[in-house]
Design a protein around this motif. Structure first.
Motif, PDB file in Angstrom:
ATOM      1  N   LEU A 174       1.028  -1.129  -0.085  1.00 23.46           N
ATOM      2  CA  LEU A 174       0.065  -0.061   0.100  1.00 23.46           C
ATOM      3  C   LEU A 174       0.785   1.267   0.056  1.00 23.46           C
ATOM      4  CD1 LEU A 174      -2.935  -1.021   2.556  1.00 23.46           C
ATOM      5  CD2 LEU A 174      -3.142  -0.337   0.056  1.00 23.46           C
ATOM      6  N   ILE A 175       1.949   1.335   0.779  1.00 20.53           N
ATOM      7  CA  ILE A 175       2.886   2.428   0.980  1.00 20.53           C
ATOM      8  C   ILE A 175       3.610   2.543  -0.317  1.00 20.53           C
ATOM      9  CG2 ILE A 175       4.676   3.574   2.203  1.00 20.53           C
ATOM     10  CD1 ILE A 175       3.343   2.334   4.639  1.00 20.53           C
ATOM     11  N   ALA A 190       6.097  12.422  -1.417  1.00 19.16           N
ATOM     12  CA  ALA A 190       6.399  11.121  -1.785  1.00 19.16           C
ATOM     13  C   ALA A 190       7.855  10.721  -1.149  1.00 19.16           C
ATOM     14  CB  ALA A 190       6.585  10.997  -3.370  1.00 19.16           C
ATOM     15  N   ILE A 191       8.638  11.628  -1.318  1.00 21.34           N
ATOM     16  CA  ILE A 191       9.808  11.369  -0.297  1.00 21.34           C
ATOM     17  C   ILE A 191       9.667  10.894   1.071  1.00 21.34           C
ATOM     18  CG2 ILE A 191      12.107  12.276   0.472  1.00 21.34           C
ATOM     19  CD1 ILE A 191      12.152  13.732  -2.042  1.00 21.34           C
ATOM     20  N   LEU A 192       8.972  11.537   1.775  1.00 24.97           N
ATOM     21  CA  LEU A 192       8.664  11.395   3.158  1.00 24.97           C
ATOM     22  C   LEU A 192       7.986   9.894   3.249  1.00 24.97           C
ATOM     23  CD1 LEU A 192       7.166  14.769   4.427  1.00 24.97           C
ATOM     24  CD2 LEU A 192       9.596  13.590   4.807  1.00 24.97           C
ATOM     25  N   THR A 193       7.063   9.743   2.424  1.00 21.81           N
ATOM     26  CA  THR A 193       6.406   8.275   2.391  1.00 21.81           C
ATOM     27  C   THR A 193       7.303   7.266   2.086  1.00 21.81           C
ATOM     28  OG1 THR A 193       4.141   9.571   1.287  1.00 21.81           O
ATOM     29  CG2 THR A 193       4.381   7.239   1.315  1.00 21.81           C
ATOM     30  N   ALA A 194       8.395   7.423   1.153  1.00 26.28           N
ATOM     31  CA  ALA A 194       9.581   6.258   0.887  1.00 26.28           C
ATOM     32  C   ALA A 194      10.200   6.245   2.142  1.00 26.28           C
ATOM     33  CB  ALA A 194      10.235   7.091  -0.048  1.00 26.28           C
ATOM     34  N   THR A 195      10.469   7.249   2.825  1.00 22.48           N
ATOM     35  CA  THR A 195      11.172   7.049   4.269  1.00 22.48           C
ATOM     36  C   THR A 195      10.609   6.229   5.090  1.00 22.48           C
ATOM     37  OG1 THR A 195      12.145   9.221   3.844  1.00 22.48           O
ATOM     38  CG2 THR A 195      12.458   8.493   6.018  1.00 22.48           C
ATOM     39  N   LEU A 197       8.409   4.025   4.283  1.00 22.28           N
ATOM     40  CA  LEU A 197       8.408   2.649   3.858  1.00 22.28           C
ATOM     41  C   LEU A 197       9.660   2.080   3.890  1.00 22.28           C
ATOM     42  CD1 LEU A 197       7.155   0.802   1.509  1.00 22.28           C
ATOM     43  CD2 LEU A 197       8.344   1.738  -0.097  1.00 22.28           C
ATOM     44  N   PHE A 198      10.780   2.738   4.050  1.00 23.04           N
ATOM     45  CA  PHE A 198      12.003   2.197   4.260  1.00 23.04           C
ATOM     46  C   PHE A 198      12.109   1.684   5.692  1.00 23.04           C
ATOM     47  CE2 PHE A 198      16.378   2.712   6.121  1.00 23.04           C
ATOM     48  CZ  PHE A 198      16.833   1.955   5.540  1.00 23.04           C
ATOM     49  N   LEU A 199      11.645   2.512   6.545  1.00 19.71           N
ATOM     50  CA  LEU A 199      11.753   2.018   7.989  1.00 19.71           C
ATOM     51  C   LEU A 199      10.642   0.718   8.313  1.00 19.71           C
ATOM     52  CD1 LEU A 199      11.424   5.642   9.669  1.00 19.71           C
ATOM     53  CD2 LEU A 199      13.169   3.975   9.623  1.00 19.71           C
ATOM     54  N   LEU A 202      12.593  -2.174   7.380  1.00 18.29           N
ATOM     55  CA  LEU A 202      13.424  -2.848   8.490  1.00 18.29           C
ATOM     56  C   LEU A 202      12.800  -3.595   9.548  1.00 18.29           C
ATOM     57  CD1 LEU A 202      15.786   0.358   8.757  1.00 18.29           C
ATOM     58  CD2 LEU A 202      16.278  -1.812   7.650  1.00 18.29           C
ATOM     59  N   LEU A 203      11.350  -2.950   9.737  1.00 20.67           N
ATOM     60  CA  LEU A 203      10.371  -3.455  10.808  1.00 20.67           C
ATOM     61  C   LEU A 203      10.096  -4.958  10.355  1.00 20.67           C
ATOM     62  CD1 LEU A 203       8.727  -3.378  13.523  1.00 20.67           C
ATOM     63  CD2 LEU A 203       6.935  -2.484  12.115  1.00 20.67           C
ATOM     64  N   GLU A 204       9.992  -5.094   8.895  1.00 19.39           N
ATOM     65  CA  GLU A 204       9.376  -6.332   8.532  1.00 19.39           C
ATOM     66  C   GLU A 204      10.627  -7.454   8.313  1.00 19.39           C
ATOM     67  OE1 GLU A 204       6.446  -7.851   7.157  1.00 19.39           O
ATOM     68  OE2 GLU A 204       5.915  -6.213   8.757  1.00 19.39           O
ATOM     69  N   VAL A 205      11.744  -6.889   8.062  1.00 19.13           N
ATOM     70  CA  VAL A 205      12.918  -7.715   8.270  1.00 19.13           C
ATOM     71  C   VAL A 205      13.234  -8.388   9.838  1.00 19.13           C
ATOM     72  CG1 VAL A 205      15.539  -7.754   8.252  1.00 19.13           C
ATOM     73  CG2 VAL A 205      14.165  -6.620   6.460  1.00 19.13           C
TER      74      VAL A 205
END
Length: 208
Positions: A174-175, A190-195, A197-199, A202-205
């Motif tokens: 979704l993100i 979009a850049i804030l949303t991508a940040t 998404l990156f975090l 990491l949580l999903e890892v």
């Protein structure tokens, strides 16, 4: 659009062959097998060291009698970690998002622990069904409640694992979709949303 989000949890087919079979067998191919030589290469040495450390940490809270389960438990943990991590890659399928697979692992292992506990230490195993110091009128009710909680444990843990992985994959998709939609219109958002998404990745890892 909503249907396509949930399509990632359906086992894909290729030439009529369900790819979940390949996704389950692939992790064992990725690990190199130790050779018969006295000195192994660096990859096998690091792999052996990691597995030894992992086994030591996993067996630390268990007594010596439980160490005979080390091969089964460590193999299962490495297998689950591998398929969960592979499932985070693009265009892949995560078998542990299927409740049937999780229950297929949970029920036999749970049943084995219950049966072995009843066989080796029946008094201790049955003692868990009744907490110490319980008033006499509450004894039948508590025994029924503890028995139900014992039998529902594999179902609850299997559903929790499935829900965690499913929710994480849905949020990532979704993100990621929101980032692609917002990028031409509002690049800053979009850049804030991508940040985010990156975090979340990491949580999903960590969850995997």
């Amino acid at each position: 659009m909503m249907v396509s989000f949930f399509d990632q949890f359906a086992s894909p087919l290729y030439l009529g062959i369900p790819l979940i079979a390949i996704a389950i067998t692939l992790p064992w191919v990725l690990y190199p097998t130790p050779s018969s030589r006295w000195i192994n290469n660096r990859l096998i040495t690091v792999q052996g060291w990691l597995i030894n450390r992992f086994t030591n940490q996993l067996m630390l809270p268990l007594n010596m009698g439980g160490h005979k389960w080390a091969l089964l438990l460590v193999s299962l943990m490495i297998f689950l970690i591998t398929i969960n991590m592979l499932g985070l890659l693009p265009y892949t399928f995560t078998p542990t998002t299927q409740l049937s697979l999780n229950m297929g692992f949970a029920v036999p292992l749970w049943l084995a622990t219950v049966i072995i506990g009843m066989r080796n230490q029946p008094t201790v195993a049955l003692g868990h069904l009744l907490p110490e110091g319980t008033p006499i009128p509450l004894i039948p009710v508590l025994i029924i409640i503890e028995t139900i909680s014992l039998f529902i444990r594999p179902l609850a843990l299997g559903v929790r694992l499935t829900a965690n992985l499913t929710a994480g994959h849905l949020l990532i998709q979704l993100i990621a979709t929101a980032v692609f939609v917002l990028l031409p219109m509002m690049p800053t958002v979009a850049i804030l949303t991508a940040t985010v998404l990156f975090l979340l990745t990491l949580l999903e890892v960590a969850v995997a």
